[in-house]
Design an enzyme around this catalytic site. Structure first.
Site, PDB file in Angstrom:
ATOM      1  CB  ILE A  37      -0.975  -0.028   1.197  1.00  0.00           C
ATOM      2  CG1 ILE A  37      -1.939  -1.227   1.025  1.00  0.00           C
ATOM      3  CG2 ILE A  37      -1.751   1.285   1.309  1.00  0.00           C
ATOM      4  CD1 ILE A  37      -2.780  -1.566   2.236  1.00  0.00           C
ATOM      5  CD  GLU A  53      -0.528   2.935   4.756  1.00  0.00           C
ATOM      6  OE1 GLU A  53      -1.016   1.796   4.816  1.00  0.00           O
ATOM      7  OE2 GLU A  53      -1.207   3.974   4.877  1.00  0.00           O
ATOM      8  CB  ALA A  78       2.072  -2.698  10.460  1.00  0.00           C
ATOM      9  CE1 TYR A 116      -1.807  -6.506  10.725  1.00  0.00           C
ATOM     10  CE2 TYR A 116      -4.099  -7.173  10.566  1.00  0.00           C
ATOM     11  CZ  TYR A 116      -3.056  -6.383  10.145  1.00  0.00           C
ATOM     12  OH  TYR A 116      -3.261  -5.474   9.143  1.00  0.00           O
ATOM     13  CE  LYS A 170       0.736  -7.922   2.431  1.00  0.00           C
ATOM     14  NZ  LYS A 170      -0.585  -7.351   2.698  1.00  0.00           N
ATOM     15  CE  LYS A 186       3.881 -17.564   5.837  1.00  0.00           C
ATOM     16  NZ  LYS A 186       3.175 -16.604   6.658  1.00  0.00           N
ATOM     17  CG  PHE A 204      -9.429 -22.238   3.827  1.00  0.00           C
ATOM     18  CD1 PHE A 204      -8.367 -23.122   3.677  1.00  0.00           C
ATOM     19  CD2 PHE A 204      -9.164 -20.942   4.252  1.00  0.00           C
ATOM     20  CE1 PHE A 204      -7.069 -22.722   3.956  1.00  0.00           C
ATOM     21  CE2 PHE A 204      -7.866 -20.544   4.533  1.00  0.00           C
ATOM     22  CZ  PHE A 204      -6.817 -21.429   4.374  1.00  0.00           C
ATOM     23  CD1 TRP A 207     -18.005 -27.422   2.799  1.00  0.00           C
ATOM     24  CD2 TRP A 207     -16.991 -28.341   1.025  1.00  0.00           C
ATOM     25  NE1 TRP A 207     -17.641 -28.709   3.138  1.00  0.00           N
ATOM     26  CE2 TRP A 207     -17.030 -29.288   2.061  1.00  0.00           C
ATOM     27  CE3 TRP A 207     -16.377 -28.696  -0.188  1.00  0.00           C
ATOM     28  CZ2 TRP A 207     -16.477 -30.565   1.925  1.00  0.00           C
ATOM     29  CZ3 TRP A 207     -15.852 -29.961  -0.306  1.00  0.00           C
ATOM     30  CH2 TRP A 207     -15.909 -30.879   0.736  1.00  0.00           C
ATOM     31  CE1 TYR A 263      -8.708 -17.529   6.304  1.00  0.00           C
ATOM     32  CE2 TYR A 263     -11.059 -17.599   5.853  1.00  0.00           C
ATOM     33  CZ  TYR A 263      -9.756 -17.391   5.432  1.00  0.00           C
ATOM     34  OH  TYR A 263      -9.499 -17.042   4.131  1.00  0.00           O
TER      35      TYR A 263
HETATM   36  N1  LIG Z   1      -3.135  -5.410   2.539  1.00  0.00           N
HETATM   37  C1  LIG Z   1      -4.230  -5.540   3.283  1.00  0.00           C
HETATM   38  O1  LIG Z   1      -5.187  -6.239   2.898  1.00  0.00           O
HETATM   39  C2  LIG Z   1      -4.344  -4.826   4.610  1.00  0.00           C
HETATM   40  C3  LIG Z   1      -5.545  -4.937   5.321  1.00  0.00           C
HETATM   41  C4  LIG Z   1      -5.665  -4.289   6.544  1.00  0.00           C
HETATM   42  C5  LIG Z   1      -4.627  -3.518   7.027  1.00  0.00           C
HETATM   43  N2  LIG Z   1      -3.454  -3.442   6.344  1.00  0.00           N
HETATM   44  C6  LIG Z   1      -2.387  -2.623   6.911  1.00  0.00           C
HETATM   45  O2  LIG Z   1      -1.925  -1.721   5.942  1.00  0.00           O
HETATM   46  C7  LIG Z   1      -0.538  -1.442   6.135  1.00  0.00           C
HETATM   47  C8  LIG Z   1       0.218  -1.733   4.866  1.00  0.00           C
HETATM   48  O3  LIG Z   1       0.015  -3.104   4.547  1.00  0.00           O
HETATM   49  P1  LIG Z   1       0.556  -3.768   3.223  1.00  0.00           P
HETATM   50  O4  LIG Z   1      -0.502  -4.680   2.740  1.00  0.00           O
HETATM   51  O5  LIG Z   1       1.090  -2.724   2.341  1.00  0.00           O
HETATM   52  O6  LIG Z   1       1.695  -4.684   3.824  1.00  0.00           O
HETATM   53  P2  LIG Z   1       3.262  -4.736   3.517  1.00  0.00           P
HETATM   54  O7  LIG Z   1       3.797  -5.778   4.405  1.00  0.00           O
HETATM   55  O8  LIG Z   1       3.472  -4.850   2.041  1.00  0.00           O
HETATM   56  O9  LIG Z   1       3.743  -3.300   3.968  1.00  0.00           O
HETATM   57  C9  LIG Z   1       4.256  -3.037   5.242  1.00  0.00           C
HETATM   58  C10 LIG Z   1       5.606  -2.387   5.060  1.00  0.00           C
HETATM   59  O10 LIG Z   1       6.128  -2.093   6.345  1.00  0.00           O
HETATM   60  C11 LIG Z   1       7.486  -2.456   6.368  1.00  0.00           C
HETATM   61  N3  LIG Z   1       7.838  -2.760   7.746  1.00  0.00           N
HETATM   62  C12 LIG Z   1       7.481  -3.848   8.464  1.00  0.00           C
HETATM   63  N4  LIG Z   1       7.993  -3.766   9.698  1.00  0.00           N
HETATM   64  C13 LIG Z   1       8.689  -2.600   9.756  1.00  0.00           C
HETATM   65  C14 LIG Z   1       9.447  -1.951  10.757  1.00  0.00           C
HETATM   66  N5  LIG Z   1       9.607  -2.495  11.964  1.00  0.00           N
HETATM   67  N6  LIG Z   1      10.026  -0.768  10.469  1.00  0.00           N
HETATM   68  C15 LIG Z   1       9.871  -0.194   9.254  1.00  0.00           C
HETATM   69  N7  LIG Z   1       9.173  -0.766   8.246  1.00  0.00           N
HETATM   70  C16 LIG Z   1       8.591  -1.948   8.507  1.00  0.00           C
HETATM   71  C17 LIG Z   1       7.611  -3.646   5.447  1.00  0.00           C
HETATM   72  O11 LIG Z   1       8.935  -3.814   4.947  1.00  0.00           O
HETATM   73  C18 LIG Z   1       6.618  -3.292   4.355  1.00  0.00           C
HETATM   74  O12 LIG Z   1       7.253  -2.575   3.333  1.00  0.00           O
HETATM   75  C19 LIG Z   1      -0.107  -2.307   7.306  1.00  0.00           C
HETATM   76  O13 LIG Z   1      -0.158  -1.521   8.471  1.00  0.00           O
HETATM   77  C20 LIG Z   1      -1.150  -3.387   7.352  1.00  0.00           C
HETATM   78  O14 LIG Z   1      -1.295  -3.922   8.644  1.00  0.00           O
HETATM   79  C21 LIG Z   1      -3.292  -4.069   5.135  1.00  0.00           C
END
Ligand SMILES: NC(=O)c1ccc[n+]([C@@H]2O[C@H](COP(=O)([O-])OP(=O)(O)OC[C@H]3O[C@@H](n4cnc5c(N)ncnc54)[C@H](O)[C@@H]3O)[C@@H](O)[C@H]2O)c1
Length: 321
Positions: A22, A85, A87, A149, A187, A189, A210, A212, A278
């Site tokens: 994102i 973003e 996490a 999470y 990302k 898996k 999963f 059905w 889940y």
């Molecule tokens: N993709 C989704 O469906 C989804 C859904 C709900 C929430 N989110 C949230 O959106 C945000 C972005 O998610 P995403 O899908 O882009 O995931 P992503 O894992 O691709 O992006 C997270 C980024 O944070 C970086 N990161 C992780 N730990 C870190 C740290 N300690 N210090 C600095 N950087 C760090 C990673 O290298 C990665 O580039 C996250 O907070 C995630 O929890 C995503």
């Protein structure tokens, strides 16, 4: 496409997690739509990848949000806006201490930076905050996370709203539902089921669902998530909003849509769900995001998968085949 008339010329914008799915889409969108903006990406390159940032011309800092020394590098700037973003985005990690340290403890430090800089802050929350509550999911109701999470994201929401109230800064939390689209490849898996099923379909392997396949999720295309983030920059108050498509789609239906779009005739294989926890049904109530932020999702699953399919084919050809 510009989602807002906000003037970001000469504004300095921090994007933590900017090398991830994102964050990188956000960085590239801002670069293209607001060429005069100064963008700083801060990422530990955990699930993020330099390939997501090909074409990005702004600044990059490799750093860990959970390391205060790394965060000190941000003192060299004065941020107008922060998108947070970064996490632990893997919902299956069971090490609670680690998840809370990175997602919650580090967020306190990001909030302090926001206050110091007077920066309006938009951060990523998650539908994981709802656990398996009855949909439609509404902010403030049924917040019953079932994994570390989701727990960490709910803790972030509560911390953010408390901090905003006590410190007079504007902080907006966006509870993303199931996001899919370009640049989620690294990302692995934890990428969306839409990408994973698409790649399985293209490789001729029987895709697995999963049993059905009747689970339902609210899938949201990356462009709608970017729209929400940009519109949130104009928020006049601190709050937490659901960001989804506003509809729940069955996994079987998504699979059917993918085979049709990718023009492959292949049967699904149903397997037991290995996860004790889940989310079987999510559906975002997006009325508050519509009313307060002007958020208006443009992609239903058909349109989103249709837009994404050529990219999935490219990824399959270049990285998998
Ligand atoms: N993709 C989704 O469906 C989804 C859904 C709900 C929430 N989110 C949230 O959106 C945000 C972005 O998610 P995403 O899908 O882009 O995931 P992503 O894992 O691709 O992006 C997270 C980024 O944070 C970086 N990161 C992780 N730990 C870190 C740290 N300690 N210090 C600095 N950087 C760090 C990673 O290298 C990665 O580039 C996250 O907070 C995630 O929890 C995503």
């Amino acid at each position: 496409m510009k989602y807002s008339d906000i003037d970001l010329s000469h504004k300095t914008i921090l994007i933590t997690g900017g090398a991830g799915f994102i964050g990188s889409n956000l960085a590239l969108h801002i670069q293209d739509s607001y060429p005069e903006a100064r963008i700083v990406v801060f990422d530990a390159f955990v699930l993020g990848h330099f390939k997501n940032l090909r074409g990005y011309k702004g600044e990059i800092i490799s750093g860990d949000i959970a390391n205060p020394l790394d965060l000190e590098r941000l003192n060299d700037y004065r941020f107008d806006y922060i998108f947070h973003e970064a996490a632990v985005s893997d919902t299956t990690i069971t090490d609670q201490k680690y998840v809370v340290q990175v997602n919650v403890n580090a967020f306190y430090d990001i909030l302090k930076i926001a206050k110091k800089h007077g920066a309006k802050t938009i951060y990523a929350s998650s539908a994981g905050a709802y656990g398996n509550s009855e949909p439609p999911n509404i902010v403030g109701e049924g917040e019953n996370p079932e994994n570390a999470y989701g727990f960490s994201k709910l803790a972030m929401d509560r911390a953010a709203m408390r901090f905003a109230k006590e410190n007079g800064v504007t902080i907006v939390g966006l509870r993303y539902f199931n996001v899919y689209g370009p640049r989620e490849t690294y990302k692995g898996k934890t990428a969306s089921m839409i990408l994973q099923l698409g790649l399985q379909i293209l490789s001729g392997k029987r895709p697995r669902l999963f049993k059905w396949g009747e689970q339902k999720r609210d899938f949201v295309y990356i462009e709608d998530v970017i729209q929400a983030n940009i519109k949130a920059l104009s928020a006049t108050k601190s709050d937490v909003y659901n960001i989804g498509g506003g509809t729940a789609r069955e996994f079987n239906e998504i699979f059917g849509n993918l085979t049709k779009t990718l023009e492959k005739d292949i049967e699904v294989e149903y397997i037991d769900n290995p996860w004790g926890f889940y989310q079987n049904h999510t559906k975002a109530d997006i009325s508050a995001a519509k009313a307060d932020l002007g958020y208006a999702p443009r992609f239903d699953a058909e349109k989103g998968i249709g837009s994404y399919a050529p990219y999935i084919v490219r990824i399959y050809e270049s990285e998998i085949k």
